[in-house]
Design an enzyme around this catalytic site. Structure first.
Site, PDB file in Angstrom:
ATOM      1  N   ARG A   7       0.828  -1.212   0.000  1.00 11.48           N
ATOM      2  CA  ARG A   7       0.000   0.000   0.000  1.00 11.48           C
ATOM      3  C   ARG A   7       0.860   1.259   0.000  1.00 11.48           C
ATOM      4  O   ARG A   7       0.963   1.960  -0.995  1.00 11.48           O
ATOM      5  CB  ARG A   7      -0.950  -0.019   1.210  1.00 11.48           C
ATOM      6  CG  ARG A   7      -2.113   0.989   1.096  1.00 11.48           C
ATOM      7  CD  ARG A   7      -1.765   2.409   1.477  1.00 11.48           C
ATOM      8  NE  ARG A   7      -1.313   2.556   2.861  1.00 11.48           N
ATOM      9  CZ  ARG A   7      -0.918   3.695   3.391  1.00 11.48           C
ATOM     10  NH1 ARG A   7      -0.908   4.804   2.651  1.00 11.48           N
ATOM     11  NH2 ARG A   7      -0.489   3.753   4.641  1.00 11.48           N
ATOM     12  N   ASP A   8       1.519   1.546   1.093  1.00  8.24           N
ATOM     13  CA  ASP A   8       2.287   2.783   1.225  1.00  8.24           C
ATOM     14  C   ASP A   8       3.473   2.813   0.268  1.00  8.24           C
ATOM     15  O   ASP A   8       3.903   3.883  -0.159  1.00  8.24           O
ATOM     16  CB  ASP A   8       2.775   2.931   2.670  1.00  8.24           C
ATOM     17  CG  ASP A   8       3.219   4.344   2.996  1.00  8.24           C
ATOM     18  OD1 ASP A   8       2.798   5.269   2.289  1.00  8.24           O
ATOM     19  OD2 ASP A   8       3.980   4.516   3.954  1.00  8.24           O
ATOM     20  N   ASN A  19       9.973   4.389   2.760  1.00 10.80           N
ATOM     21  CA  ASN A  19       9.956   3.830   4.101  1.00 10.80           C
ATOM     22  C   ASN A  19      11.243   3.055   4.355  1.00 10.80           C
ATOM     23  O   ASN A  19      11.923   2.622   3.425  1.00 10.80           O
ATOM     24  CB  ASN A  19       8.785   2.858   4.239  1.00 10.80           C
ATOM     25  CG  ASN A  19       7.438   3.511   4.049  1.00 10.80           C
ATOM     26  OD1 ASN A  19       6.902   4.102   4.970  1.00 10.80           O
ATOM     27  ND2 ASN A  19       6.883   3.399   2.845  1.00 10.80           N
ATOM     28  N   HIS A  36      10.664   6.862   7.806  1.00 10.02           N
ATOM     29  CA  HIS A  36      11.204   6.973   6.453  1.00 10.02           C
ATOM     30  C   HIS A  36      12.710   7.241   6.557  1.00 10.02           C
ATOM     31  O   HIS A  36      13.195   7.736   7.573  1.00 10.02           O
ATOM     32  CB  HIS A  36      10.492   8.083   5.682  1.00 10.02           C
ATOM     33  CG  HIS A  36       9.111   7.704   5.250  1.00 10.02           C
ATOM     34  ND1 HIS A  36       8.662   7.855   3.958  1.00 10.02           N
ATOM     35  CD2 HIS A  36       8.069   7.159   5.925  1.00 10.02           C
ATOM     36  CE1 HIS A  36       7.420   7.430   3.856  1.00 10.02           C
ATOM     37  NE2 HIS A  36       7.036   7.005   5.042  1.00 10.02           N
ATOM     38  N   CYS A  56       6.752  10.108  -0.073  1.00 16.53           N
ATOM     39  CA  CYS A  56       5.649  10.985   0.308  1.00 16.53           C
ATOM     40  C   CYS A  56       5.465  12.020  -0.789  1.00 16.53           C
ATOM     41  O   CYS A  56       6.315  12.896  -0.957  1.00 16.53           O
ATOM     42  CB  CYS A  56       5.921  11.673   1.651  1.00 16.53           C
ATOM     43  SG  CYS A  56       4.606  12.832   2.103  1.00 16.53           S
ATOM     44  N   HIS A  60       6.849   4.415  12.631  1.00 11.29           N
ATOM     45  CA  HIS A  60       6.794   4.362  11.157  1.00 11.29           C
ATOM     46  C   HIS A  60       7.836   5.368  10.648  1.00 11.29           C
ATOM     47  O   HIS A  60       7.605   6.576  10.682  1.00 11.29           O
ATOM     48  CB  HIS A  60       5.386   4.742  10.696  1.00 11.29           C
ATOM     49  CG  HIS A  60       5.171   4.686   9.223  1.00 11.29           C
ATOM     50  ND1 HIS A  60       4.195   3.907   8.639  1.00 11.29           N
ATOM     51  CD2 HIS A  60       5.784   5.333   8.194  1.00 11.29           C
ATOM     52  CE1 HIS A  60       4.227   4.074   7.325  1.00 11.29           C
ATOM     53  NE2 HIS A  60       5.181   4.950   7.032  1.00 11.29           N
TER      54      HIS A  60
END
Length: 299
Positions: free
Chosen positions: A15-16, A249, A209, A240, A207
C-alpha cells in the site's frame, strides 16, 4: 528499559510503498507480492487502500487484490480506509482491519487532505461507529511526528494530542510516522516519552522513512523506549508525494536484519523476504532500497 523479546512488523509495501510508483502495477503483480510476503512470515500486511483512483491511481483494484490473495490463518490483511465510503468498500472486500490517518501538522493536514486536524478527526467518527458495528478493528496513523515539510519541527506535545484523540475514539494502536524522514534518535526518544504519557507504549508503533538515513537508528531508539511494533516496506518502497525529496519507508529487510542481530524474534525469514523484494523490484525495473539486500547481492 529492557529491549523487547518479540517485535511485530507491519508490512506497508503493497500500500504505502506501491501507491507512490509512477508506472501502473497489475493486480497479478500485487497479489504475487502479498503472497510472497505471507510466505516470508509477515504477520501483518497492509494490502491496499480504498480511496478514489482519481487521487491514488495505484490503489485501483484493491478489492480484486483482496479477492485473489492466499490468506493465511493468523495473518492480518489490512487496508487504508480514510472515509466511510472507503470503509464500506473495504468491508465488502472482506477486510477485517482498516487504518485511518491524521497529521500532527496543521499545514500538512491542509495540503494532504484539505482539512484541519480537528476536521479530519471528526470525519473518523462514522468509520469508528461502523467498524464497531461490523467487528472491524481500526489502526490509526499520525504523520509528520518528527518534522513537517511546511512547518519544520513538530512539538511532541502536538503529536500527543492527535495520538490521544485517535486512541480515545477506538484505534487499538497508533502508529507515529516520520513522514519526511528527518527525525533523529534523540528526537524519537523524546517524542515517545511525551506521547506515552497519554497513550500506553504497548499501543504505539513507529513508522520511519529513511530520507536522512536515520530510520534504523530511530527504530533502535524506539526499542529503548519500549516500542515493539514497527511499520516497514519491502525493498524500501514508498515516499511521500507531499514532501519534496522524501525517500521511501525503511526497508523491511533492514529492520529484520537489525532485530536478528539484537536477538529479537520477528517470525520472519530474511532470505524469503529478500526474495520477495527482488521480485517486486524486477517488476518495477528499479534497484532495491534495502541496504541489506544490496550488500547480500554483492557478496
Amino acid at each position: 528499559m529492557p529491549l523487547p523479546t518479540h517485535v511485530r512488523i507491519v508490512e506497508v509495501g503493497p500500500r504505502d510503498g506501491l501507491q507512490n510508483e509512477a508506472q501502473p502495477i497489475s493486480v497479478t503483480d500485487k497479489v504475487q507480492l502479498v503472497d510472497a510476503l505471507t510466505a516470508a512470515g509477515l504477520g501483518y500486511i497492509e494490502v491496499g487502500s480504498f480511496v478514489s483512483p482519481k487521487w491514488v491511481p495505484q490503489m485501483a483494484g484493491s478489492a480484486e487484490v483482496f479477492a485473489q490473495i492466499q490468506r493465511k490463518p493468523g495473518v492480518v490483511y489490512g487496508a487504508l480506509a480514510p472515509n466511510l465510503r472507503g470503509f464500506e468498500d473495504a468491508l465488502a472486500a472482506g477486510v477485517k482491519e482498516v487504518a485511518v490517518f491524521a497529521a500532527a501538522s496543521e499545514a500538512f493536514s491542509q495540503r494532504n487532505i484539505n482539512c484541519s486536524i480537528s476536521e479530519s478527526l471528526e470525519r473518523f467518527g462514522p468509520i469508528m461507529d461502523a467498524a464497531r458495528q461490523h467487528g472491524v478493528t481500526v489502526r490509526g496513523y499520525v504523520s509528520c511526528v518528527l518534522g513537517c515539510p511546511y512547518e519544520g519541527n513538530v512539538a511532541p506535545e502536538q503529536v500527543a494530542v492527535v495520538a490521544r484523540e485517535l486512541y480515545a475514539m477506538g484505534c487499538y494502536e497508533v502508529s507515529l510516522g516520520d513522514t519526511i524522514g528527518t527525525g533523529t534518535a534523540g528526537a524519537t526518544r523524546r517524542m515517545f516519552e511525551v506521547v506515552s504519557k497519554d497513550v500506553p507504549r504497548e499501543k504505539l508503533a513507529g513508522h520511519f522513512h529513511d530520507t536522512y538515513g536515520q530510520a534504523v537508528a530511530n527504530i533502535y531508539a524506539s526499542l529503548l523506549e519500549g516500542i515493539s511494533v514497527f511499520d516497514s516496506s519491502i525493498a524500501g518502497l514508498g515516499g511521500c508525494p507531499y514532501a519534496k525529496g522524501a525517500s521511501g519507508n525503511v526497508a523491511t529487510e533492514d529492520v529484520v536484519y537489525l532485530l536478528n542481530g539484537l536477538g529479537i524474534d520477528t517470525g520472519i525469514d530474511l532470505d524469503a523476504l529478500m526474495h520477495a523484494g527482488q521480485q517486486i523490484c524486477a517488476v518495477l525495473g528499479r534497484p532495491t532500497g534495502s541496504r541489506v539486500a544490496k550488500a547480500r547481492s554483492a557478496q
